[in-house]
Design a protein around this motif. Structure first.
Motif, PDB file in Angstrom:
ATOM      1  N   ASP A 362       0.998  -1.064  -0.053  1.00 47.28           N
ATOM      2  CA  ASP A 362      -0.015  -0.065  -0.186  1.00 47.28           C
ATOM      3  C   ASP A 362       0.979   1.029   0.121  1.00 47.28           C
ATOM      4  N   THR A 363       0.550   2.174  -0.700  1.00 43.75           N
ATOM      5  CA  THR A 363       1.308   3.259  -0.593  1.00 43.75           C
ATOM      6  C   THR A 363       0.316   4.702  -0.658  1.00 43.75           C
ATOM      7  N   ARG A 364       1.036   5.862  -0.492  1.00 44.70           N
ATOM      8  CA  ARG A 364       0.170   7.151  -0.357  1.00 44.70           C
ATOM      9  C   ARG A 364      -0.553   7.543  -1.809  1.00 44.70           C
ATOM     10  N   THR A 365      -1.361   8.242  -2.228  1.00 44.06           N
ATOM     11  CA  THR A 365      -2.078   8.028  -3.531  1.00 44.06           C
ATOM     12  C   THR A 365      -1.118   8.739  -4.445  1.00 44.06           C
ATOM     13  N   GLU A 366      -0.559   9.762  -3.951  1.00 40.90           N
ATOM     14  CA  GLU A 366       0.473  10.407  -5.011  1.00 40.90           C
ATOM     15  C   GLU A 366       1.586   9.772  -5.411  1.00 40.90           C
ATOM     16  N   ALA A 367       2.065   8.862  -4.510  1.00 39.23           N
ATOM     17  CA  ALA A 367       3.330   7.724  -4.798  1.00 39.23           C
ATOM     18  C   ALA A 367       2.908   6.607  -5.513  1.00 39.23           C
ATOM     19  N   THR A 368       1.718   6.439  -6.062  1.00 43.87           N
ATOM     20  CA  THR A 368       1.195   5.316  -6.766  1.00 43.87           C
ATOM     21  C   THR A 368       2.120   4.698  -7.765  1.00 43.87           C
ATOM     22  N   ALA A 369       2.399   5.708  -9.075  1.00 38.26           N
ATOM     23  CA  ALA A 369       3.092   5.211 -10.029  1.00 38.26           C
ATOM     24  C   ALA A 369       4.615   4.820  -9.743  1.00 38.26           C
ATOM     25  N   GLU A 370       5.191   5.632  -8.907  1.00 36.35           N
ATOM     26  CA  GLU A 370       6.739   5.233  -8.498  1.00 36.35           C
ATOM     27  C   GLU A 370       6.523   3.958  -7.660  1.00 36.35           C
ATOM     28  N   ALA A 371       5.693   3.704  -6.818  1.00 34.62           N
ATOM     29  CA  ALA A 371       5.635   2.463  -6.098  1.00 34.62           C
ATOM     30  C   ALA A 371       5.371   1.167  -7.011  1.00 34.62           C
ATOM     31  N   LEU A 372       4.727   1.458  -7.714  1.00 32.11           N
ATOM     32  CA  LEU A 372       4.312   0.263  -8.868  1.00 32.11           C
ATOM     33  C   LEU A 372       5.527   0.091  -9.753  1.00 32.11           C
ATOM     34  N   ARG A 373       6.308   1.158 -10.174  1.00 29.56           N
ATOM     35  CA  ARG A 373       7.327   0.874 -10.964  1.00 29.56           C
ATOM     36  C   ARG A 373       8.581   0.142 -10.478  1.00 29.56           C
ATOM     37  N   VAL A 374       8.654   0.571  -8.868  1.00 29.80           N
ATOM     38  CA  VAL A 374       9.937   0.072  -8.214  1.00 29.80           C
ATOM     39  C   VAL A 374       9.239  -1.357  -7.860  1.00 29.80           C
ATOM     40  N   LEU A 458       2.452  -9.320 -16.005  1.00 31.80           N
ATOM     41  CA  LEU A 458       1.515  -9.501 -14.782  1.00 31.80           C
ATOM     42  C   LEU A 458       0.355  -8.649 -14.795  1.00 31.80           C
ATOM     43  N   SER A 459      -0.448  -9.483 -13.958  1.00 36.19           N
ATOM     44  CA  SER A 459      -1.864  -8.896 -13.610  1.00 36.19           C
ATOM     45  C   SER A 459      -1.722  -7.926 -12.294  1.00 36.19           C
ATOM     46  N   ILE A 460      -2.128  -6.805 -12.671  1.00 34.67           N
ATOM     47  CA  ILE A 460      -2.075  -5.939 -11.731  1.00 34.67           C
ATOM     48  C   ILE A 460      -3.160  -4.826 -11.342  1.00 34.67           C
ATOM     49  N   VAL A 461      -3.433  -4.840 -10.016  1.00 30.83           N
ATOM     50  CA  VAL A 461      -4.506  -4.268  -9.589  1.00 30.83           C
ATOM     51  C   VAL A 461      -4.280  -3.075  -8.716  1.00 30.83           C
ATOM     52  N   LEU A 462      -4.929  -1.837  -8.868  1.00 28.60           N
ATOM     53  CA  LEU A 462      -4.663  -0.836  -8.098  1.00 28.60           C
ATOM     54  C   LEU A 462      -5.946  -0.348  -7.689  1.00 28.60           C
ATOM     55  N   VAL A 463      -6.187  -0.139  -6.415  1.00 30.31           N
ATOM     56  CA  VAL A 463      -7.327   0.448  -5.805  1.00 30.31           C
ATOM     57  C   VAL A 463      -7.162   1.561  -4.895  1.00 30.31           C
ATOM     58  N   GLY A 464      -7.669   2.530  -5.556  1.00 33.72           N
ATOM     59  CA  GLY A 464      -7.468   3.993  -4.968  1.00 33.72           C
ATOM     60  C   GLY A 464      -8.207   5.088  -5.814  1.00 33.72           C
ATOM     61  N   ASP A 465      -8.049   6.305  -5.582  1.00 36.95           N
ATOM     62  CA  ASP A 465      -8.299   7.416  -6.388  1.00 36.95           C
ATOM     63  C   ASP A 465      -7.600   7.432  -7.703  1.00 36.95           C
ATOM     64  N   ALA A 466      -8.377   7.050  -8.765  1.00 38.50           N
ATOM     65  CA  ALA A 466      -7.909   7.248 -10.047  1.00 38.50           C
ATOM     66  C   ALA A 466      -7.373   8.367 -10.486  1.00 38.50           C
ATOM     67  N   SER A 467      -8.030   9.315 -10.097  1.00 33.32           N
ATOM     68  CA  SER A 467      -8.023  10.891 -10.530  1.00 33.32           C
ATOM     69  C   SER A 467      -6.608  11.622 -10.106  1.00 33.32           C
ATOM     70  N   THR A 468      -6.090  10.784  -8.801  1.00 29.44           N
ATOM     71  CA  THR A 468      -4.902  11.414  -8.402  1.00 29.44           C
ATOM     72  C   THR A 468      -3.601  10.911  -9.097  1.00 29.44           C
ATOM     73  N   PHE A 469      -3.596   9.536  -9.737  1.00 29.94           N
ATOM     74  CA  PHE A 469      -2.515   8.919 -10.191  1.00 29.94           C
ATOM     75  C   PHE A 469      -2.532   8.383 -11.658  1.00 29.94           C
ATOM     76  N   ILE A 470      -3.631   8.544 -12.209  1.00 31.79           N
ATOM     77  CA  ILE A 470      -3.990   7.743 -13.395  1.00 31.79           C
ATOM     78  C   ILE A 470      -2.813   8.554 -14.504  1.00 31.79           C
ATOM     79  N   ARG A 471      -2.688   9.850 -14.442  1.00 31.77           N
ATOM     80  CA  ARG A 471      -2.119  10.539 -15.444  1.00 31.77           C
ATOM     81  C   ARG A 471      -0.513  10.164 -15.383  1.00 31.77           C
ATOM     82  N   ASP A 472      -0.034   9.584 -14.204  1.00 29.84           N
ATOM     83  CA  ASP A 472       1.324   9.398 -13.946  1.00 29.84           C
ATOM     84  C   ASP A 472       1.836   7.963 -14.458  1.00 29.84           C
ATOM     85  N   LEU A 473       0.816   7.004 -14.470  1.00 29.67           N
ATOM     86  CA  LEU A 473       1.311   5.537 -15.155  1.00 29.67           C
ATOM     87  C   LEU A 473       1.926   5.662 -16.238  1.00 29.67           C
ATOM     88  N   PRO A 474       1.199   6.200 -17.496  1.00 27.78           N
ATOM     89  CA  PRO A 474       2.288   6.121 -18.573  1.00 27.78           C
ATOM     90  C   PRO A 474       3.518   6.436 -18.806  1.00 27.78           C
TER      91      PRO A 474
END
Length: 504
Positions: A362-374, A458-474
């Protein structure tokens, strides 16, 4: 008599103060020279390994096909009796997930000879414990009692397993409880991530369905469904029972024969869904959108090995290095180095037909993309780079050293023995676990990781506020994203959205 007093002149006091200062500086200098920065880079050395001797055991089969395992354990005046049926939620009828667990919930809620209150009063009066339920591959009834109450425990276990009443009023009471629990579960991001992850990994195979069912399926379950499941799967030739504790082998086998020897055998139905219906690992990223969430739950993994696979132990050790006891690279990077989470882990779950590898944090919402990449990078590194002997030894020392602790009670021994029997494993492998773990080499870890780890699928699931991190994923390499509002989640639909086409 008065105590003698020592008088000091100003000169004496000055000399004493100077000596004290010099001594203080010397101590400080010595302490500075010996100072160790915390936390230490290296853990303390492991304790000396304890010799492990698995208790004596015997296996016999009754005339009706019931397999009985006896394990003598005389350190405590207690006996654990555990029965498992080779049918769990993976044996749910097609289109009705939740039947196996519903049956399990009702086993101790009244039989044709005892009411639910009588069952509870009986076990409570002797200070024992009675447990019932169902998991993915099995259903179970178990009892833990003192030695003097062994016969009573067998009577209760037999009655509960063979003669549940399935009282209509009790069915509706349990149904209400299950439906209410769904309201709580669907507010739990960890639960949502888990059920969606299983659905992505296993598709529409029963392994991919929620073990407790869905609100729709639970509402549709009838008494006839429950009776049919029990009649089909609760058979002596589909069951194992372990007696572990302070009784002799003759007492154990005679007791089981007395209460279960007349249980009629029947035709055992094979699982309706085979391994061929489990999809191959496929890259997919699904975001379950929960507006306002301040944290994101991350799950990533793929289908893996069945429990009896020859590589299971080696691959499990590799996953332990990635995120388990005695290793945990994920926690080191995500928590210690990056301060992105409080915890991170990885696990390998083996079933009869297949299994799955899962990494999670689990991670804070704004760090979602970084945590997933790591996380994904660490999974890829485990496959790409050979682990060091030092890192492997740390995991081996922990797992081999802690293993005897996991077999200190009759309940723990019974669970381990039945697990081995259920998955068709040699019981000798239990006692040999420390030696087998310590024999694994870095080369074998790399071979298993290369063969069975698929970071590109990988099958990846993220549960959280998409509006906060969705633009960071690409920007970190994830551009194929499915977003499902939590209110529209439907695990029976291919696109996971309510209103979509239902799966098979």
């Amino acid at each position: 008599m008065r105590a003698a007093r020592t008088w000091r002149t100003p000169a004496h006091a000055a000399a004493a103060a100077l000596a004290c200062a010099v001594a203080t500086l010397a101590i400080a200098s010595s302490a500075s020279a010996q100072r160790v920065d915390w936390p230490r880079e290296q853990p303390p050395p492991p304790l000396d390994r304890r010799a492990m001797v698995f208790p004596h055991y015997e296996i016999r089969s009754l005339a009706n096909g019931l397999q009985v395992i006896y394990v003598g354990h005389h350190e405590q005046p207690a006996v654990s009796v555990r029965m498992i049926l080779r049918a769990g939620t993976a044996s749910d009828p097609a289109g009705k997930p939740g039947v196996a667990q519903f049956v399990g919930r009702l086993l101790d809620q009244g039989t044709t000879t005892r009411s639910a209150q009588e069952i509870a009063t009986t076990i409570d009066s002797i200070g024992g414990a009675l447990g019932v339920g169902a998991a993915r591959e099995l259903s179970f009834v178990d009892a833990l009692v003192l030695k003097n109450d062994f016969d009573l425990a067998l009577d209760l276990l037999s009655d509960v397993a063979r003669r549940p009443a399935f009282d209509p009023a009790e069915i509706e009471r349990q149904r209400t409880q299950v439906l209410n629990s769904f309201q709580v579960s669907y507010e739990d991001p960890g639960y949502l991530a888990g059920v969606v992850f299983n659905r992505l990994v296993y598709g529409f195979h029963p392994y991919g369905m929620p073990q407790g069912g869905t609100p729709e399926s639970v509402r549709a379950i009838t008494r006839e469904d429950l009776v049919a499941f029990h009649r089909t799967h609760y058979l002596p030739n589909n069951a194992l029972i372990a007696v572990v504790g302070d009784v002799t082998a003759d007492e154990a086998f005679a007791g089981v024969e007395r209460v279960l020897g007349d249980w009629p055998a029947g035709a055992v139905e094979p699982p309706a869904a085979g391994v061929e219906t489990i999809p191959m690992p496929t890259r997919r990223l699904v975001v379950i959108n929960r507006p306002g969430a301040v944290q994101t739950v991350i799950r990533a993994g793929h289908v893996a090995l069945p429990r009896d696979h020859d590589d299971f132990l080696t691959f499990d050790l590799a996953i332990k290095i990635l995120g388990g006891d005695g290793g945990n690279r994920l926690a080191g990077v995500l928590r210690t180095d990056r301060q992105l989470t409080y915890s991170a882990s990885a696990d390998l779950a083996g079933q009869l037909l297949s299994g799955d590898f899962l990494a999670q944090t689990d991670t804070r919402t704004e760090a979602t993309a970084e945590a997933l990449r790591v996380m994904v990078d660490e999974i890829a590194r485990l496959r790409r780079d050979r682990v060091s002997r030092r890192e492997l030894r740390g995991a081996q020392d922990y797992l081999a050293g802690s293993f005897p602790i996991t077999l200190e009670t009759p309940n723990a021994i019974a669970a381990r023995v039945l697990e081995a029997m259920l998955f068709g494993l040699d019981l000798d492998t239990i006692e040999q676990y420390p030696q087998r773990i310590n024999a694994v080499t870095p080369r074998e870890i790399q071979r298993a990781a290369e063969a069975h780890l698929h970071p590109d699928n990988l099958s990846i699931v993220l549960v959280g506020d998409a509006s906060t991190f969705i633009r960071d994923l690409p920007a970190v390499g994830f551009d194929r994203i499915e977003v499902v509002p939590v209110a529209e989640l439907d695990l029976t639909a291919p696109d996971l959205r309510r209103g979509g086409r239902r799966g098979q």
